[in-house]
Scaffold this active site. Sequence first.
Site, PDB file in Angstrom:
ATOM      1  N   GLU A 121     -10.544  14.914  -9.895  1.00  0.00           N
ATOM      2  CA  GLU A 121     -10.219  13.910  -8.876  1.00  0.00           C
ATOM      3  C   GLU A 121     -10.412  12.497  -9.423  1.00  0.00           C
ATOM      4  OE1 GLU A 121     -11.066  15.811  -4.561  1.00  0.00           O
ATOM      5  OE2 GLU A 121     -12.788  15.915  -5.909  1.00  0.00           O
ATOM      6  N   GLU A 177     -12.856  24.900  -5.494  1.00  0.00           N
ATOM      7  CA  GLU A 177     -13.587  24.797  -4.224  1.00  0.00           C
ATOM      8  C   GLU A 177     -13.356  25.965  -3.266  1.00  0.00           C
ATOM      9  OE1 GLU A 177     -13.464  20.611  -5.852  1.00  0.00           O
ATOM     10  OE2 GLU A 177     -12.089  22.326  -5.757  1.00  0.00           O
TER      11      GLU A 177
END
Length: 268
Positions: free
Chosen positions: A134, A154
């Site tokens: 990210e 995730e």
Amino acid sequence: MKDIRMNRGDTSGYDHIEFEEIKAKNGKAIGIIYMKKPPRNSIGSWLLDAIYDKMDQYEGDDSIGAIIIASRIRGVFSDGADRDELFGSWISGLVAEKNYERFRKAHEIFVEIENCKKPVLAAINGVTIGAGLELAMLCDLRIASDISFYSLPEAKPELGIIPGLGATQRLPRLVGVARAKEMLFLGKLIRADTALEWGLINQIVPHKDVLKHTIEIAKTLLERDARVLKEMKKCINYAMENDLQKGIEYEVRLFAEMMRLKLVGKGC
């Protein structure tokens, strides 16, 4: 940049970064921010504050023409969020009280980094996972090692959350919806050649040359018109958040203003 640091007044995050300035032949310089948080550059609020604070300094320094985010940890850019902080009792207590201010500030910091007025490059030297990916996605150009790999894990049961720093928004814009879902839903690990094919990274170079090559690209950027790069970046980032017609109108306004200033400068 805005003063939105999550741990205002606490500079301990600087223990986990190094930085240097490299001058080019034209006198301009490249500011390099190295993450150095053993063992794998996990990203927590203190490290993020330090990166943001140093970028803020570089953005305001007229001698700095481009910024590189790199790593001092061998073979690792970042393996994701600092789980001890994210799942610790302090954050758990805030979440239980529905106090989400720290999460919002982290997003704001990411947006500010993404919209830095100067070109930002990532020198990706290896493992790039979760929050590390990210962070890399905020950069304008991503130069990657041939041994690098990428994933967003995730959805796996041991984590059981969605990405918290913009992956669901930025990844589809970079690689397309279908490929973004493949990475996000399956937690799929992709290697450098696939990342290049998908548009997640810009270039692959031999592992030992990642930083050197990134510096050379930054030096090329220093030879370009800094104001033009800044306005181009504004236009491109605007396009990611608006429809085509609004983007064209925005581009026309900036183009016309730059033409006006150019003609005034020539005495026309």
